[in-house]
Design a protein around this motif. Structure first.
Motif, PDB file in Angstrom:
ATOM      1  N   GLN A  17       0.843  -1.194   0.000  1.00  0.00           N
ATOM      2  CA  GLN A  17       0.000   0.000   0.000  1.00  0.00           C
ATOM      3  C   GLN A  17       0.880   1.246   0.000  1.00  0.00           C
ATOM      4  O   GLN A  17       1.958   1.285   0.604  1.00  0.00           O
ATOM      5  N   ILE A  18       0.420   2.289  -0.667  1.00  0.00           N
ATOM      6  CA  ILE A  18       1.168   3.536  -0.793  1.00  0.00           C
ATOM      7  C   ILE A  18       0.501   4.638   0.030  1.00  0.00           C
ATOM      8  O   ILE A  18      -0.720   4.818  -0.017  1.00  0.00           O
ATOM      9  N   PHE A  19       1.305   5.374   0.786  1.00  0.00           N
ATOM     10  CA  PHE A  19       0.838   6.543   1.530  1.00  0.00           C
ATOM     11  C   PHE A  19       1.593   7.765   1.000  1.00  0.00           C
ATOM     12  O   PHE A  19       2.816   7.729   0.849  1.00  0.00           O
ATOM     13  N   GLU A  20       0.855   8.834   0.743  1.00  0.00           N
ATOM     14  CA  GLU A  20       1.477  10.051   0.228  1.00  0.00           C
ATOM     15  C   GLU A  20       1.702  11.058   1.352  1.00  0.00           C
ATOM     16  O   GLU A  20       0.808  11.301   2.172  1.00  0.00           O
ATOM     17  N   VAL A  21       2.892  11.612   1.385  1.00  0.00           N
ATOM     18  CA  VAL A  21       3.266  12.648   2.352  1.00  0.00           C
ATOM     19  C   VAL A  21       3.916  13.770   1.546  1.00  0.00           C
ATOM     20  O   VAL A  21       5.048  13.630   1.076  1.00  0.00           O
ATOM     21  N   GLY A  22       3.183  14.856   1.367  1.00  0.00           N
ATOM     22  CA  GLY A  22       3.701  15.917   0.500  1.00  0.00           C
ATOM     23  C   GLY A  22       3.933  15.380  -0.898  1.00  0.00           C
ATOM     24  O   GLY A  22       3.040  14.793  -1.511  1.00  0.00           O
ATOM     25  N   ASN A  23       5.161  15.539  -1.385  1.00  0.00           N
ATOM     26  CA  ASN A  23       5.494  15.095  -2.745  1.00  0.00           C
ATOM     27  C   ASN A  23       6.150  13.715  -2.789  1.00  0.00           C
ATOM     28  O   ASN A  23       6.591  13.271  -3.841  1.00  0.00           O
ATOM     29  N   ILE A  24       6.232  13.062  -1.649  1.00  0.00           N
ATOM     30  CA  ILE A  24       6.873  11.747  -1.608  1.00  0.00           C
ATOM     31  C   ILE A  24       5.835  10.667  -1.324  1.00  0.00           C
ATOM     32  O   ILE A  24       4.702  10.959  -0.937  1.00  0.00           O
ATOM     33  N   LYS A  25       6.243   9.428  -1.508  1.00  0.00           N
ATOM     34  CA  LYS A  25       5.385   8.287  -1.213  1.00  0.00           C
ATOM     35  C   LYS A  25       6.091   7.352  -0.244  1.00  0.00           C
ATOM     36  O   LYS A  25       7.331   7.229  -0.280  1.00  0.00           O
ATOM     37  N   ILE A  26       5.326   6.708   0.607  1.00  0.00           N
ATOM     38  CA  ILE A  26       5.860   5.699   1.518  1.00  0.00           C
ATOM     39  C   ILE A  26       5.121   4.399   1.251  1.00  0.00           C
ATOM     40  O   ILE A  26       3.899   4.323   1.381  1.00  0.00           O
ATOM     41  N   ASP A  28      11.012   8.969  -3.519  1.00  0.00           N
ATOM     42  CA  ASP A  28      11.157  10.433  -3.550  1.00  0.00           C
ATOM     43  C   ASP A  28      10.283  11.080  -4.628  1.00  0.00           C
ATOM     44  O   ASP A  28       9.516  10.406  -5.338  1.00  0.00           O
ATOM     45  N   GLU A  29      10.427  12.402  -4.774  1.00  0.00           N
ATOM     46  CA  GLU A  29       9.588  13.184  -5.683  1.00  0.00           C
ATOM     47  C   GLU A  29       9.720  12.738  -7.142  1.00  0.00           C
ATOM     48  O   GLU A  29       8.822  12.944  -7.961  1.00  0.00           O
ATOM     49  N   ASN A  30      10.853  12.104  -7.454  1.00  0.00           N
ATOM     50  CA  ASN A  30      11.106  11.667  -8.827  1.00  0.00           C
ATOM     51  C   ASN A  30      10.740  10.201  -9.053  1.00  0.00           C
ATOM     52  O   ASN A  30      11.029   9.640 -10.111  1.00  0.00           O
ATOM     53  N   GLY A  31      10.127   9.599  -8.036  1.00  0.00           N
ATOM     54  CA  GLY A  31       9.720   8.201  -8.161  1.00  0.00           C
ATOM     55  C   GLY A  31      10.817   7.201  -7.898  1.00  0.00           C
ATOM     56  O   GLY A  31      10.669   6.007  -8.189  1.00  0.00           O
ATOM     57  N   LYS A  32      11.924   7.650  -7.303  1.00  0.00           N
ATOM     58  CA  LYS A  32      13.058   6.761  -7.032  1.00  0.00           C
ATOM     59  C   LYS A  32      12.980   6.180  -5.624  1.00  0.00           C
ATOM     60  O   LYS A  32      12.747   6.908  -4.653  1.00  0.00           O
ATOM     61  N   ASP A  33      13.205   4.868  -5.503  1.00  0.00           N
ATOM     62  CA  ASP A  33      13.326   4.236  -4.189  1.00  0.00           C
ATOM     63  C   ASP A  33      14.552   4.823  -3.492  1.00  0.00           C
ATOM     64  O   ASP A  33      15.681   4.681  -3.983  1.00  0.00           O
ATOM     65  N   THR A  34      14.324   5.463  -2.341  1.00  0.00           N
ATOM     66  CA  THR A  34      15.399   6.246  -1.732  1.00  0.00           C
ATOM     67  C   THR A  34      15.860   5.703  -0.390  1.00  0.00           C
ATOM     68  O   THR A  34      17.060   5.620  -0.123  1.00  0.00           O
ATOM     69  N   ALA A  35      14.928   5.357   0.493  1.00  0.00           N
ATOM     70  CA  ALA A  35      15.302   4.952   1.847  1.00  0.00           C
ATOM     71  C   ALA A  35      14.360   3.880   2.357  1.00  0.00           C
ATOM     72  O   ALA A  35      13.156   3.896   2.066  1.00  0.00           O
ATOM     73  N   LEU A  36      14.923   2.960   3.138  1.00  0.00           N
ATOM     74  CA  LEU A  36      14.145   1.894   3.767  1.00  0.00           C
ATOM     75  C   LEU A  36      14.206   2.064   5.273  1.00  0.00           C
ATOM     76  O   LEU A  36      15.293   2.019   5.861  1.00  0.00           O
ATOM     77  N   LYS A  48      11.807  -9.229  -0.059  1.00  0.00           N
ATOM     78  CA  LYS A  48      11.378  -7.829   0.033  1.00  0.00           C
ATOM     79  C   LYS A  48      12.550  -6.847   0.134  1.00  0.00           C
ATOM     80  O   LYS A  48      12.529  -5.785  -0.475  1.00  0.00           O
ATOM     81  N   VAL A  49      13.559  -7.181   0.917  1.00  0.00           N
ATOM     82  CA  VAL A  49      14.642  -6.235   1.198  1.00  0.00           C
ATOM     83  C   VAL A  49      15.782  -6.365   0.192  1.00  0.00           C
ATOM     84  O   VAL A  49      16.229  -5.375  -0.400  1.00  0.00           O
ATOM     85  N   MET A  50      16.243  -7.578  -0.028  1.00  0.00           N
ATOM     86  CA  MET A  50      17.419  -7.772  -0.873  1.00  0.00           C
ATOM     87  C   MET A  50      17.135  -7.544  -2.361  1.00  0.00           C
ATOM     88  O   MET A  50      18.063  -7.458  -3.168  1.00  0.00           O
ATOM     89  N   THR A  51      15.866  -7.416  -2.709  1.00  0.00           N
ATOM     90  CA  THR A  51      15.519  -7.114  -4.108  1.00  0.00           C
ATOM     91  C   THR A  51      15.594  -5.618  -4.410  1.00  0.00           C
ATOM     92  O   THR A  51      15.512  -5.211  -5.571  1.00  0.00           O
ATOM     93  N   LEU A  52      15.764  -4.801  -3.376  1.00  0.00           N
ATOM     94  CA  LEU A  52      15.849  -3.360  -3.568  1.00  0.00           C
ATOM     95  C   LEU A  52      17.206  -2.982  -4.159  1.00  0.00           C
ATOM     96  O   LEU A  52      18.191  -3.718  -4.022  1.00  0.00           O
ATOM     97  N   ALA A  53      17.271  -1.801  -4.750  1.00  0.00           N
ATOM     98  CA  ALA A  53      18.527  -1.326  -5.339  1.00  0.00           C
ATOM     99  C   ALA A  53      19.595  -1.145  -4.263  1.00  0.00           C
ATOM    100  O   ALA A  53      19.297  -0.801  -3.110  1.00  0.00           O
TER     101      ALA A  53
END
Length: 471
Positions: free
Chosen positions: A93-102, A121-129, A168-173
């Motif tokens: 599920q996606i939650f929006e906070v300002g211009n970012i998504k969680i 982030d705002e550009n659609g990039k996976d940034t932080a876990l 879930k975790v190790m498949t991330l960039a």
């Protein structure tokens, strides 16, 4: 976008404050809300969501007070069923906070509701876990804490955790930043790094539990090997986080109640309260209210309170240094000790000036210890952790870790003298106060602990790196 890690050293705990375009989210907040409310006000942003990674065992969360004060929704991952209103999020599920998504990543294993939150982030990039207790820096969450609630064995939970990490975790960039809920010093893992930030790529290379080509059987064996019993208060904190808790302001106001010297002893007798003296070990040794337990506010205060007092419902009265009352109540509340009835007005000096009985601890220097001890004849008790003892210790010393004092105290011969030390004097004074409160006075506590003893000529075992011992 801003991400701030709010790290609390005493609990080795990281909460996270995230803002974007006038909105904010907070992940795994501590009990007191003022630090978060101050940030929200300074940044002129509205708190939209409070994300919880799981039902915490080592601290009591501030989610309820924060929600009440801000109107923000509390979010847990799938399967969480607390006794208050939440958003029970679905996996992905996606939650929006300002211009970012969680994005919600359900990662059961440490507990069945354990969830990581992926910031896009705002550009659609996976940034932080925000990995909670699923993934630490150098370690993963222990799988034995939720056995009863999940009706599973620790091996079964470890197997589930294995797949959560791989799927879930190790498949991330590799460049996704990892922000865990804890660092070194927390009892929620066994091999955590002192670092509190990393990346997925670094953890694939450095974390033993994310080793390439690791089988599920190998993972289960390695993750469950060497787990120490969890502190006794953990289960109580989980229950508090599920059921709800009194407002922190109520707890703080009760704790700020100043008790006159004339009324202090009567209140202790009538309430069955434990006298908790939070002054430093040196001051405590020279004089304290009889039957007091010393756990200094300057050390790992809250975890030791939780481990040794254990029952969060135990009534407590405080003896503190002047001006430390509020800090002490706050740090107790973080681990669920809400039954603080107040503090001794004027502190120990007021007690002593009033002419009441005073107790002391027989504390000696390392030099005195060197003159008095007879290796092979004298009894020496080392109350450091097993790993510290195994790394290096006094010849013929007994290993009796402070964490297990409630077990080994019954084996003490009250007619046999012994010397007692820890690493620097903090833990040995805790032990000394517990022993004297239970009627044992047949010991000498060593000022400066093993750090001071190491500078003497007292025979010691050959040094071995503690990290090698742990492996």
């Amino acid at each position: 976008m801003k991400i701030e890690q709010i790290y609390t050293g005493c609990l080795a705990q990281g909460a996270y404050y995230i803002t974007s375009n006038g909105e904010a989210a907070i992940i795994d907040p501590l009990r007191e809300t003022a630090p978060y409310m101050d940030r929200l006000s300074a940044d002129n942003v509205k708190l939209k969501y409070i994300f919880e990674t799981h039902f915490h065992a080592d601290f009591v969360s501030g989610h309820l007070d924060l929600s009440t004060q801000t109107g923000a929704k509390i979010v847990y991952g799938p399967t969480a069923k607390p006794e208050f209103d939440i958003i029970s999020a679905e996996d992905n599920q996606i939650f929006e906070v300002g211009n970012i998504k969680i994005k919600v990543l359900h990662t059961p294993g440490h507990t069945m509701e354990s969830t990581c939150y992926l910031l896009i982030d705002e550009n659609g990039k996976d940034t932080a876990l925000f990995s909670g207790d699923t993934l630490f820096i150098g370690d993963v969450g222990r799988p034995d804490l939720a056995q009863k609630a999940a009706s599973m064995t620790q091996d079964q939970l470890a197997g589930i955790l294995f797949h959560s990490l791989r799927d879930k975790v190790m498949t991330l960039a590799d460049d996704v930043v990892v922000y865990p809920a804890h660092g070194a010093g927390s009892a929620c893992g066994k091999n955590m790094s002192k670092e509190t930030v990393s990346t997925v790529g670094e953890q694939k290379q450095q974390n033993y539990a994310l080793r390439a080509n690791m089988t599920e059987a190998e993972f289960i064996a390695e993750v469950t090997n060497g787990l120490l019993p969890p502190p006794a208060y953990f289960g109580m904190n989980v229950a508090m986080n599920k059921k709800g808790i009194p407002s922190f302001s109520t707890v703080l106001n009760n704790g700020k109640n100043a008790i006159d010297v004339a009324d202090f002893e009567q209140l202790v007798d009538e309430s069955g309260a434990l006298i908790l003296d939070t002054r430093n070990a040196a001051d405590f040794s020279k004089g304290f209210v009889p039957q007091s337990i010393n756990i200094g506010i300057s050390g790992d205060f809250a975890p030791w309170v939780g481990a040794l007092i254990a029952n969060v419902n135990q009534p407590i009265v405080l003896v503190t240094d002047f001006g430390k009352e509020e800090e002490t109540v706050t740090r107790l509340s973080r681990v669920g000790f809400d039954a603080v009835l107040g503090h001794l007005k004027g502190g120990f000096d007021a007690w002593k000036s009033a002419g009441f009985d005073v107790d002391t601890v027989h504390r000696i220097t390392a030099a005195q210890f060197e003159n008095e001890v007879k290796i092979g004849e004298s009894k020496v008790v080392d109350i450091r952790r097993e790993s510290e003892y195994e790394a290096e210790h006094i010849e013929d010393a007994y290993s009796k870790p402070l964490a297990y004092i409630n077990d080994w105290v019954k084996d003490i011969n009250p007619n046999e003298h012994f010397f007692m030390h820890c690493a620097g004097g903090y833990r040995s004074m805790i032990a000394a106060s517990i022993l004297q409160a239970r009627g044992y006075r047949n010991f000498s506590e060593i000022e400066g602990g093993f750090n001071a003893i190491a500078k003497t000529n007292i025979p010691k075992t050959d040094f071995m790196c503690a990290s090698k011992v742990l492996k």
